[in-house]
Structure formats: structure tokens, C-alpha cells
Design a protein around this motif. Structure first.
Motif, mmCIF file in Angstrom:
data_model
loop_
_atom_site.group_PDB
_atom_site.id
_atom_site.type_symbol
_atom_site.label_atom_id
_atom_site.label_comp_id
_atom_site.label_asym_id
_atom_site.label_seq_id
_atom_site.Cartn_x
_atom_site.Cartn_y
_atom_site.Cartn_z
ATOM 1 N N GLN A 70 -0.032 102.367 75.536
ATOM 2 C CA GLN A 70 -1.327 102.469 76.200
ATOM 3 C C GLN A 70 -1.813 103.921 76.239
ATOM 4 O O GLN A 70 -2.992 104.201 75.998
ATOM 5 N N ILE A 71 -0.893 104.835 76.536
ATOM 6 C CA ILE A 71 -1.255 106.249 76.550
ATOM 7 C C ILE A 71 -1.688 106.684 75.152
ATOM 8 O O ILE A 71 -2.686 107.404 74.994
ATOM 9 N N GLY A 72 -0.939 106.250 74.146
ATOM 10 C CA GLY A 72 -1.267 106.604 72.769
ATOM 11 C C GLY A 72 -2.637 106.110 72.353
ATOM 12 O O GLY A 72 -3.399 106.825 71.686
ATOM 13 N N VAL A 73 -2.968 104.890 72.741
ATOM 14 C CA VAL A 73 -4.295 104.338 72.434
ATOM 15 C C VAL A 73 -5.375 105.175 73.116
ATOM 16 O O VAL A 73 -6.413 105.491 72.521
ATOM 17 N N GLY A 74 -5.126 105.548 74.373
ATOM 18 C CA GLY A 74 -6.085 106.382 75.097
ATOM 19 C C GLY A 74 -6.265 107.746 74.451
ATOM 20 O O GLY A 74 -7.391 108.237 74.317
ATOM 21 N N VAL A 75 -5.151 108.358 74.052
ATOM 22 C CA VAL A 75 -5.216 109.662 73.375
ATOM 23 C C VAL A 75 -6.058 109.558 72.107
ATOM 24 O O VAL A 75 -6.933 110.404 71.847
ATOM 25 N N PRO A 120 -15.214 115.702 78.650
ATOM 26 C CA PRO A 120 -13.815 115.252 78.774
ATOM 27 C C PRO A 120 -13.079 115.888 79.948
ATOM 28 O O PRO A 120 -12.211 115.256 80.550
ATOM 29 N N GLU A 121 -13.419 117.127 80.273
ATOM 30 C CA GLU A 121 -12.781 117.776 81.410
ATOM 31 C C GLU A 121 -13.219 117.112 82.715
ATOM 32 O O GLU A 121 -12.429 116.952 83.643
ATOM 33 N N GLY A 122 -14.485 116.708 82.780
ATOM 34 C CA GLY A 122 -14.947 115.952 83.934
ATOM 35 C C GLY A 122 -14.251 114.614 84.036
ATOM 36 O O GLY A 122 -13.887 114.161 85.138
ATOM 37 N N VAL A 123 -14.044 113.965 82.885
ATOM 38 C CA VAL A 123 -13.317 112.693 82.867
ATOM 39 C C VAL A 123 -11.906 112.890 83.420
ATOM 40 O O VAL A 123 -11.406 112.064 84.188
ATOM 41 N N ALA A 124 -11.273 113.993 83.046
ATOM 42 C CA ALA A 124 -9.915 114.274 83.539
ATOM 43 C C ALA A 124 -9.900 114.386 85.055
ATOM 44 O O ALA A 124 -8.995 113.874 85.717
ATOM 45 N N VAL A 125 -10.907 115.053 85.608
ATOM 46 C CA VAL A 125 -10.995 115.170 87.061
ATOM 47 C C VAL A 125 -11.184 113.793 87.686
ATOM 48 O O VAL A 125 -10.493 113.412 88.641
ATOM 49 N N GLY A 126 -12.118 113.012 87.138
ATOM 50 C CA GLY A 126 -12.401 111.697 87.702
ATOM 51 C C GLY A 126 -11.211 110.762 87.670
ATOM 52 O O GLY A 126 -10.905 110.077 88.654
ATOM 53 N N VAL A 127 -10.511 110.740 86.538
ATOM 54 C CA VAL A 127 -9.335 109.871 86.403
ATOM 55 C C VAL A 127 -8.247 110.296 87.387
ATOM 56 O O VAL A 127 -7.559 109.446 87.971
ATOM 57 N N ALA A 217 -8.383 111.279 78.533
ATOM 58 C CA ALA A 217 -8.680 112.638 78.998
ATOM 59 C C ALA A 217 -7.733 113.652 78.370
ATOM 60 O O ALA A 217 -8.156 114.732 77.928
ATOM 61 N N ALA A 218 -6.437 113.305 78.318
ATOM 62 C CA ALA A 218 -5.453 114.226 77.735
ATOM 63 C C ALA A 218 -5.726 114.449 76.253
ATOM 64 O O ALA A 218 -5.701 115.588 75.769
#
Length: 265
Positions: A70-75, A120-127, A217-218
Motif C-alpha cells: 500500500q505504501i509503495g502504491v502511494g509512493v 505535496p508538502e501541504g498534503v504531508a501536513v494534512g495526512v 506524500a512521501a
């Protein structure tokens, strides 16, 4: 339905990261310029912070919520979105010198390019705020804030400072006033609070996608570091001894060393 007060809280966290970009313009209130060595060190420092935040913050938390697949798909999705967005914008490269002279159409393009870079940095904060009020953390203004959210907000705020400096350098060269440099630096990160709210609302509504969100996000941030931040540093340091690589690596190491302890506070 996501509570309005939670959305406002996350928006403010994203706005803090955007305002931090303006700090990068403040050195020009004291100095006329920043050396290439200093700029390379700043880019390396920012890159180290983002890599540490992505790997030891987002990916680690994602693995606690889901599977490596799942992480890989997200990346992959995060990298893919940045690549596609660049293609849609014809890989436009906006020089901050154009900010002051831009008409409405140009400002829309500028905002689009900035969105690709900072959204993407905003997405990282939101997540990272996905568990706001739902799990243990630190108490802030009546909210139980996950430690990951504090970590990501601090990491991205620190990372944004060198970006603000980089944006201010060409503006300084064309004689833009100091306070206008601060404004344009902040303007460059305005997509972050918007991205934070959108990502937070999404993962709170559809929590089964949370691991993908962490990976997304990552992936986007790591890709930006490897394809933009580090190449920018190497280009800036081309005339330095050994192409500025020792300075870049020193900045990277310092950024990583700063952020790893914060992840375990």
C-alpha cells in the motif's frame, strides 16, 4: 462529516508552514547577498529535513497503518502526479523575477507551478493530522495533536526557510523591496494550507486510504528532493571546490541529524 474546527486547525498548521517561507527573506534585511556556499548548504539542509521527514515520519507511520504494498502504491502515485503535473505545465520554470511583472494570466501559471512544488508538502501536513483528536498526542489549543503532525509541521516549516531564501535572491537582484520579498516568498507556499485541508478531509472521510496517503506524500517529496533540490544545489555550487558536494553532503547530514531526534520526542 469532518468538523469545521478541525479543518480550521489543520489550515492554520499549513499556513504556518507557508509563513515560514517568508523567514527565508529576512536575511536580506541585514545582508546584501548570500554566498554560493551558503546556498548549497541551505539546499542540502532542506533536502536532509525532507528526506528524514518522509522516511522516518511518513513512511514509518504508513507502515504502522498498512502494508508495504500500500505504501509503495502511494509512493508511485505521488511521484506520478508530480511528473504528470510538470508535463501538463510543459515543465514550466518560473523565475521569481517574473512575479513583480506578471499579469493575471502569468500569475495563474505561476500559481500552478508553485502548486506542483508545494502542494505535496501541504498534503504531508494534512495526512499527518489524520488522528487529530482521535489518539494520544500533545495538547494544543484544546486539540489532541498527533506527534507526527507536530513533527511534519516543524519539518516542513524549517524546510521552507531555505526555499524562501532561494526565491528572494533574484528578487533582491532586481531591487524588489524587502517586505515584498517576504510576501512573494510566502505566496510561493500558499498552496500548502489548501493541500493540508484537502488531504486531511480525505483521509478522515476514507481512512482505508490513509496508508496510501502517507506513501503519496512521501513519494512526492522524495521525488522533488532528488530531481529539484539536490540538482539546484549542485548547479549553484558548480564553481565551489569539488562542485560543492562536500558542502551539500554536510547540509544533508545536518538536516537528517536535526529531524531524526524530533521523530522520537
Amino acid at each position: 462529516m469532518v468538523a469545521l474546527d478541525s479543518l480550521v486547525f489543520v489550515f492554520i498548521a499549513g499556513l504556518i508552514t507557508a509563513l515560514a517561507t517568508g523567514i527565508g527573506a529576512l536575511p536580506f534585511f541585514v545582508f546584501d547577498s548570500i554566498s554560493d556556499r551558503g546556498n548549497v548548504a541551505l539546499w542540502g539542509f532542506a533536502s536532509g529535513i525532507m528526506l528524514a521527514a518522509s522516511l522516518f515520519g511518513l513512511v514509518q507511520e504508513g507502515l504502522a497503518e498498512g502494508t508495504p504494498t500500500q505504501i509503495g502504491v502511494g509512493v508511485a502515485a505521488g511521484v506520478g502526479l508530480v511528473v504528470v503535473a510538470h508535463e501538463v505545465l510543459l515543465d514550466a520554470d518560473i523565475d521569481p523575477r517574473e512575479y513583480e511583472e506578471a499579469d493575471f494570466t502569468k500569475l495563474v501559471l505561476i500559481l500552478g507551478v508553485l502548486t506542483v512544488h508545494s502542494f505535496p508538502e501541504g498534503v504531508a501536513v494534512g495526512v499527518s493530522f489524520a488522528d487529530l483528536g482521535l489518539a494520544s498526542g500533545t495538547q494544543l489549543f484544546g486539540f489532541t495533536v498527533p506527534l507526527l503532525a507536530v513533527f511534519m509541521t516543524v519539518a516542513i516549516s524549517i524546510h521552507n526557510i531555505p526555499e524562501g531564501t532561494a526565491i528572494s535572491i533574484p528578487l533582491r537582484a532586481m531591487g524588489v523591496s524587502k517586505w515584498k520579498m517576504v510576501w512573494w516568498a510566502v505566496f510561493s507556499s500558499l498552496p500548502q494550507p489548501i493541500g493540508a485541508v484537502i488531504a486531511f478531509a480525505f483521509v478522515r472521510t476514507a481512512r482505508e486510504f490513509l496508508p496510501y496517503g502517507f506513501g503519496f506524500a512521501a513519494g512526492a517529496m522524495i521525488y522533488l528532493v532528488l530531481t529539484e533540490f539536490i540538482p539546484e544545489a549542485l548547479e549553484t555550487g558548480a564553481e565551489l571546490p569539488r562542485g560543492g558536494k562536500p558542502v551539500l553532503l554536510g547540509g544533508l547530514a545536518l538536516g537528517v541529524a536535526l529531524m531524526i531526534p524530533l521523530n522520537f520526542v
